[in-house]
Every structure is written in C-alpha cells, then in structure tokens.
Write a protein that holds these residues in place. Structure first.
Motif, PDB file in Angstrom:
ATOM      1  N   ALA A   1      37.848  17.284  67.766  1.00 42.91           N
ATOM      2  CA  ALA A   1      37.068  17.488  66.540  1.00 42.91           C
ATOM      3  C   ALA A   1      35.574  17.446  66.851  1.00 42.91           C
ATOM      4  N   VAL A   2      35.178  16.489  67.691  1.00 41.71           N
ATOM      5  CA  VAL A   2      33.762  16.396  68.069  1.00 41.71           C
ATOM      6  C   VAL A   2      33.336  17.657  68.814  1.00 41.71           C
ATOM      7  N   GLY A   3      34.215  18.145  69.696  1.00 42.27           N
ATOM      8  CA  GLY A   3      33.923  19.383  70.412  1.00 42.27           C
ATOM      9  C   GLY A   3      33.749  20.559  69.475  1.00 42.27           C
ATOM     10  N   ASN A   4      34.579  20.625  68.437  1.00 41.03           N
ATOM     11  CA  ASN A   4      34.456  21.695  67.449  1.00 41.03           C
ATOM     12  C   ASN A   4      33.111  21.632  66.726  1.00 41.03           C
ATOM     13  N   TRP A   5      32.698  20.397  66.381  1.00 44.35           N
ATOM     14  CA  TRP A   5      31.392  20.237  65.738  1.00 44.35           C
ATOM     15  C   TRP A   5      30.281  20.717  66.669  1.00 44.35           C
ATOM     16  N   ALA A   6      30.355  20.258  67.926  1.00 46.44           N
ATOM     17  CA  ALA A   6      29.291  20.558  68.890  1.00 46.44           C
ATOM     18  C   ALA A   6      29.186  22.055  69.154  1.00 46.44           C
TER      19      ALA A   6
ATOM     20  N   PRO B   1      24.185  21.878  60.910  1.00 45.97           N
ATOM     21  CA  PRO B   1      24.664  22.023  62.290  1.00 45.97           C
ATOM     22  C   PRO B   1      24.650  20.681  63.019  1.00 45.97           C
ATOM     23  N   PHE B   2      25.562  20.523  63.945  1.00 50.28           N
ATOM     24  CA  PHE B   2      25.633  19.299  64.739  1.00 50.28           C
ATOM     25  C   PHE B   2      24.355  19.170  65.570  1.00 50.28           C
ATOM     26  N   PRO B   3      23.874  17.937  65.799  1.00 48.42           N
ATOM     27  CA  PRO B   3      22.636  17.772  66.579  1.00 48.42           C
ATOM     28  C   PRO B   3      22.757  18.388  67.974  1.00 48.42           C
ATOM     29  N   ASP B   4      21.632  18.845  68.495  1.00 42.59           N
ATOM     30  CA  ASP B   4      21.605  19.338  69.863  1.00 42.59           C
ATOM     31  C   ASP B   4      21.760  18.164  70.832  1.00 42.59           C
ATOM     32  N   PRO B   5      22.468  18.351  71.935  1.00 46.04           N
ATOM     33  CA  PRO B   5      22.591  17.270  72.916  1.00 46.04           C
ATOM     34  C   PRO B   5      21.249  17.000  73.597  1.00 46.04           C
ATOM     35  N   VAL B   6      21.037  15.752  73.977  1.00 48.85           N
ATOM     36  CA  VAL B   6      19.819  15.419  74.720  1.00 48.85           C
ATOM     37  C   VAL B   6      19.998  15.724  76.205  1.00 48.85           C
ATOM     38  N   ILE B   7      21.261  15.779  76.648  1.00 52.50           N
ATOM     39  CA  ILE B   7      21.597  16.153  78.024  1.00 52.50           C
ATOM     40  C   ILE B   7      22.765  17.128  77.948  1.00 52.50           C
ATOM     41  N   LEU B   8      22.655  18.258  78.646  1.00 52.99           N
ATOM     42  CA  LEU B   8      23.670  19.298  78.554  1.00 52.99           C
ATOM     43  C   LEU B   8      24.821  19.114  79.537  1.00 52.99           C
ATOM     44  N   SER B   9      24.564  18.538  80.698  1.00 52.04           N
ATOM     45  CA  SER B   9      25.588  18.445  81.740  1.00 52.04           C
ATOM     46  C   SER B   9      26.692  17.482  81.347  1.00 52.04           C
ATOM     47  N   GLY B  10      27.838  17.642  81.997  1.00 54.56           N
ATOM     48  CA  GLY B  10      28.962  16.737  81.789  1.00 54.56           C
ATOM     49  C   GLY B  10      29.557  16.788  80.398  1.00 54.56           C
TER      50      GLY B  10
ATOM     51  N   GLY C   1      27.891  17.236  77.681  1.00 55.47           N
ATOM     52  CA  GLY C   1      26.865  16.923  76.684  1.00 55.47           C
ATOM     53  C   GLY C   1      26.779  15.450  76.351  1.00 55.47           C
ATOM     54  N   LEU C   2      25.553  14.984  76.122  1.00 58.83           N
ATOM     55  CA  LEU C   2      25.286  13.621  75.663  1.00 58.83           C
ATOM     56  C   LEU C   2      24.373  13.707  74.455  1.00 58.83           C
ATOM     57  N   TRP C   3      24.637  12.860  73.456  1.00 63.92           N
ATOM     58  CA  TRP C   3      23.890  12.883  72.202  1.00 63.92           C
ATOM     59  C   TRP C   3      23.277  11.525  71.912  1.00 63.92           C
ATOM     60  N   ARG C   4      22.194  11.536  71.174  1.00 66.14           N
ATOM     61  CA  ARG C   4      21.603  10.287  70.679  1.00 66.14           C
ATOM     62  C   ARG C   4      22.387   9.876  69.436  1.00 66.14           C
ATOM     63  N   TRP C   5      22.933   8.667  69.464  1.00 62.10           N
ATOM     64  CA  TRP C   5      23.806   8.218  68.383  1.00 62.10           C
ATOM     65  C   TRP C   5      23.099   8.241  67.034  1.00 62.10           C
ATOM     66  N   GLN C   6      21.813   7.908  67.025  1.00 58.74           N
ATOM     67  CA  GLN C   6      21.074   7.909  65.774  1.00 58.74           C
ATOM     68  C   GLN C   6      21.089   9.284  65.136  1.00 58.74           C
ATOM     69  N   GLU C   7      20.979  10.337  65.950  1.00 55.80           N
ATOM     70  CA  GLU C   7      20.965  11.698  65.414  1.00 55.80           C
ATOM     71  C   GLU C   7      22.343  12.093  64.883  1.00 55.80           C
ATOM     72  N   VAL C   8      23.395  11.616  65.526  1.00 54.10           N
ATOM     73  CA  VAL C   8      24.751  11.871  65.025  1.00 54.10           C
ATOM     74  C   VAL C   8      24.962  11.157  63.692  1.00 54.10           C
ATOM     75  N   ALA C   9      24.495   9.897  63.614  1.00 54.26           N
ATOM     76  CA  ALA C   9      24.631   9.131  62.370  1.00 54.26           C
ATOM     77  C   ALA C   9      23.848   9.786  61.234  1.00 54.26           C
ATOM     78  N   ASP C  10      22.635  10.287  61.544  1.00 56.69           N
ATOM     79  CA  ASP C  10      21.841  10.966  60.521  1.00 56.69           C
ATOM     80  C   ASP C  10      22.531  12.250  60.058  1.00 56.69           C
ATOM     81  N   TRP C  11      23.153  12.952  60.999  1.00 58.60           N
ATOM     82  CA  TRP C  11      23.875  14.186  60.676  1.00 58.60           C
ATOM     83  C   TRP C  11      25.007  13.901  59.698  1.00 58.60           C
ATOM     84  N   LEU C  12      25.752  12.845  59.962  1.00 60.93           N
ATOM     85  CA  LEU C  12      26.847  12.477  59.073  1.00 60.93           C
ATOM     86  C   LEU C  12      26.329  12.057  57.703  1.00 60.93           C
ATOM     87  N   ALA C  13      25.199  11.338  57.685  1.00 63.29           N
ATOM     88  CA  ALA C  13      24.618  10.923  56.400  1.00 63.29           C
ATOM     89  C   ALA C  13      24.208  12.139  55.583  1.00 63.29           C
ATOM     90  N   ASP C  14      23.666  13.159  56.248  1.00 62.27           N
ATOM     91  CA  ASP C  14      23.275  14.387  55.548  1.00 62.27           C
ATOM     92  C   ASP C  14      24.481  15.107  54.948  1.00 62.27           C
TER      93      ASP C  14
END
Length: 213
Positions: free
Chosen positions: A89-94, A103-112, A114-127
């Motif tokens: 499900a997370v992959g589908n969002w990304a 739209p789902f937040p952009d990753p802060v690191i693309l390799s592996g 993708g890595l995301w800042r948790w605060q941005e994910v939490a803000d996305w869900l709040a929106d």
C-alpha cells in the motif's frame, strides 16, 4: 499557545536507572539501533526551539549527554508498520498508483526503495483527514535550526548565549564537510558575510553573535 512537539536526539548510552527517572519526569522513550541511543520526547512549547531547550535541559539535568538531533527518516516497511498497513500500500502511494487528493511526499533519499521524513508523511495523512496523532514534529528547516543551535551549545557551552534573530525570508542552512554554515537569502546591510563559520563563532563566546540578522 503551546504545542506538543515530538523531538528525538542521539545521546550517550543511558543507564537503566537514569532511563526510569527520565520517563517518570517527561513523556519519553529510549530506543536506538546497535550502539546508537535515541531518546524521543514529547514536550510542550510555543515553538520547536523552545521545545528543544526544554527537552535538552531535562536530559542534561539527569546527566544525559545529548550528541545530535535525530531526524526521523523512515523506509516503506517502517511507514507500513507505524500506520498498520502493508508495504504494498505504501508503495502504491509512493508511485502515485492511488488517486489521492494529495500526492505522497517526495522521498528525501531515492536509493534503496526510497526514504521519507516521517513528519512529511504524517502531514500528508493529516491533509487527507487521517491524522496520525496531535503531535507536531520538526520540519526539515527546523531540524537544521536545531542542529545549528545544538552545535553552538556544544562549542560555546550554552546556546542561549547565541541570539537567533531571523528577519525577512527564512534562512537557508548549508551543511559542508567541515562546518555548519548559515546563509540568508537576503543579507541585511548590518551583516557583511552571507556564511558564518559556526565553530569560530561559538569558540569566540561572543554574547552579541546572531546566527542570522
């Protein structure tokens, strides 16, 4: 108006007795990975910097040495675990395969994956009307501000001797391999340099120093 901030710091190893005293004093969780100890605290304050002062003062009063600000960066599996959903499900969002209002937040690191800042994910869900909780976590800029102030504190002995006086646009924080430098988008006439060697400024122990003017 006071906000509840969730802040995390890398510290020296903490004895069990000190950990018990910490969690009885403030809403805190001690965790980590390998030899790295991470303390996460929930503290009130009008701003994230005030919350940081409260958090670090509490830890220092118990003899806990704060080493760094911890930026909560998560991968897909960690996001899924925290939200009680699947990595698919997370992959589908990304990948944008789910048509969502935001739209789902952009990753802060693309390799592996993708890595995301948790605060941005939490803000996305709040929106989307699905808030994780009522806590406020530092933004990328605020993490940079906290990092600069903590570095100043470690160098000068007290970050309260350094006055942070932003004016105009928010400052841009520039990290180099050897120093933490601060640049301002529009430097006032009173400030001649657009970059400040924080280590030199902190070692000088000037009480009139401002990170930005």
């Amino acid at each position: 108006m006071s906000t509840q901030f969730e802040l995390a710091f890398v510290t020296d190893a903490i004895d069990e007795s000190v950990e018990m005293e910490l969690v009885s004093t403030v809403d805190a969780f001690v965790g980590g990975h390998g030899n790295v100890t991470i303390v996460t605290l929930t503290v009130p304050g009008p701003t994230v910097i005030d919350g940081m002062h409260r958090a670090t003062a509490t830890m220092k009063s118990l003899g806990i040495e704060v080493r760094a600000v911890h930026d909560d960066i998560v991968d897909r599996s960690q996001i899924a675990s925290r939200l009680g959903t699947s990595t698919q499900a997370v992959g589908n969002w990304a990948r944008g395969e789910r048509r969502l209002a935001q739209p789902f937040p952009d990753p802060v690191i693309l390799s592996g994956g993708g890595l995301w800042r948790w605060q941005e994910v939490a803000d996305w869900l709040a929106d989307l009307g699905r808030p994780v909780d009522d806590l406020r976590r530092p933004t990328a800029l605020e993490v940079a501000q906290m990092t600069v102030l903590l570095a100043a504190e470690q160098k000068a002995g007290s970050c309260r001797t350094l006055r942070y006086r932003p004016s105009g646009p928010h400052p841009d924080f520039v990290f180099t391999s050897s120093v933490i430098a601060v640049a301002h988008a529009s430097i006032s006439h009173a400030t001649k340099a657009s970059r400040v060697d924080l280590a030199d400024a902190a070692n000088s122990k000037r009480t009139d120093f401002a990170l930005v003017s």
